[in-house]
Design an enzyme around this catalytic site. Structure first.
Site, short mmCIF file in Angstrom:
data_model
loop_
_atom_site.label_atom_id
_atom_site.label_comp_id
_atom_site.label_asym_id
_atom_site.label_seq_id
_atom_site.Cartn_x
_atom_site.Cartn_y
_atom_site.Cartn_z
N LEU A 190 -9.97 7.11 9.42
CA LEU A 190 -10.75 7.26 8.52
C LEU A 190 -12.35 8.23 8.71
CD1 LEU A 190 -11.98 5.40 5.78
CD2 LEU A 190 -13.22 4.10 7.36
N THR A 224 -27.77 13.55 -5.58
CA THR A 224 -27.74 15.15 -5.48
C THR A 224 -27.02 16.01 -5.09
OG1 THR A 224 -29.91 13.91 -7.12
CG2 THR A 224 -29.97 16.14 -6.31
N GLN A 225 -27.28 16.07 -3.41
CA GLN A 225 -26.79 16.63 -2.69
C GLN A 225 -25.15 16.81 -2.75
OE1 GLN A 225 -28.53 19.47 -1.09
NE2 GLN A 225 -29.84 18.16 -3.06
N GLU A 226 -24.67 15.80 -3.42
CA GLU A 226 -22.75 15.55 -2.86
C GLU A 226 -22.78 15.90 -4.32
OE1 GLU A 226 -21.26 11.48 -3.78
OE2 GLU A 226 -22.28 11.10 -2.29
N ARG A 232 0.90 -1.34 -0.33
CA ARG A 232 -0.09 0.19 -0.48
C ARG A 232 1.04 1.63 0.07
NH1 ARG A 232 -5.40 1.40 0.77
NH2 ARG A 232 -5.45 -0.86 0.99
N HIS A 259 -18.63 12.60 2.17
CA HIS A 259 -18.39 10.54 2.57
C HIS A 259 -20.03 10.74 2.48
CE1 HIS A 259 -18.47 7.18 4.97
NE2 HIS A 259 -19.49 7.66 5.38
N ARG A 278 -9.94 4.26 -1.74
CA ARG A 278 -9.35 2.92 -1.50
C ARG A 278 -8.51 4.17 -0.01
NH1 ARG A 278 -6.23 -0.72 -2.76
NH2 ARG A 278 -4.22 -0.48 -2.09
N ILE A 279 -7.93 3.40 0.89
CA ILE A 279 -8.26 3.89 2.55
C ILE A 279 -6.19 4.27 2.31
CG2 ILE A 279 -7.27 3.41 4.85
CD1 ILE A 279 -9.55 1.43 4.97
N LEU A 280 -5.92 5.66 2.44
CA LEU A 280 -4.85 5.97 2.44
C LEU A 280 -3.59 5.81 3.61
CD1 LEU A 280 -5.72 9.16 0.16
CD2 LEU A 280 -4.89 7.35 -0.51
#
Length: 178
Positions: free
Chosen positions: A134, A162-164, A55, A99, A81-83
């Site tokens: 996270l 729609t709101q995103e 990773r 999110h 992906r988790i960074l």
């Protein structure tokens, strides 16, 4: 991602703020967003995380690609992906994400079904700074969506999306204008 690119052009961020979207990077070569971005004249990269030994190695390669553009802001739009802490620290203060929940509620996956199962009356989305933890970090904006009787995870997800598409470009513009 497309909503941000379109807003940047429609609102002329380059002229108003000296900012523009210049590249799109994905860990999936077949991501529809890459094809769309390329058709828009943006530089695109696909880095298959499966070809890296770790990773950390993947994140280092992605970091080098991003650094070549000297970005003021790095926007995670659909990147799932988790960074690594090294990546997050490198872009600290310049790394944001959206999110599909009203954080701090329902961090992680399956947010819409979890909100329905919990009996929530409202759900929504949150734009936040990315930290090593996270779905944490300073909340920059949120939008609220009612959970309707008979909602499924899919129907709720459509209304949240729609709101995103509304709040993410607005948040990005506020940050590049600052």
């Amino acid at each position: 991602m497309a909503a941000i690119v379109e807003a940047s052009r429609r609102r002329d961020w380059h002229e108003k703020h000296g900012a523009q979207v210049v590249a799109v990077i994905s860990n999936k070569a077949e991501a529809p967003g890459l094809a769309w971005a390329k058709a828009q004249g943006l530089t695109t990269f696909a880095l298959d995380h499966k070809t890296f030994a770790s990773r950390e190695a993947f994140d280092a390669s992605m970091m080098a690609q991003i650094d070549s553009f000297e970005p003021a802001l790095v926007v995670l739009a659909g990147f799932m992906r988790i960074l690594t802490p090294g990546f997050v620290d490198h872009f600290a203060g310049r790394l944001i994400n959206i999110h599909p929940s009203l954080l701090p509620a329902f961090a992680g996956l399956n947010t819409h079904q979890r909100a329905i199962d919990a009996g929530c009356k409202f759900a929504g989305c949150t734009v936040h700074r990315v930290t090593s933890e996270l779905d944490h970090g300073d909340i920059l904006d949120q939008a609220v969506v009612p959970v309707l009787r008979g909602d499924t995870a899919e129907s709720l997800a459509e209304r949240v999306l729609t709101q995103e598409h509304r709040i993410f470009p607005g948040t990005v513009e506020r940050l590049v204008a600052a």
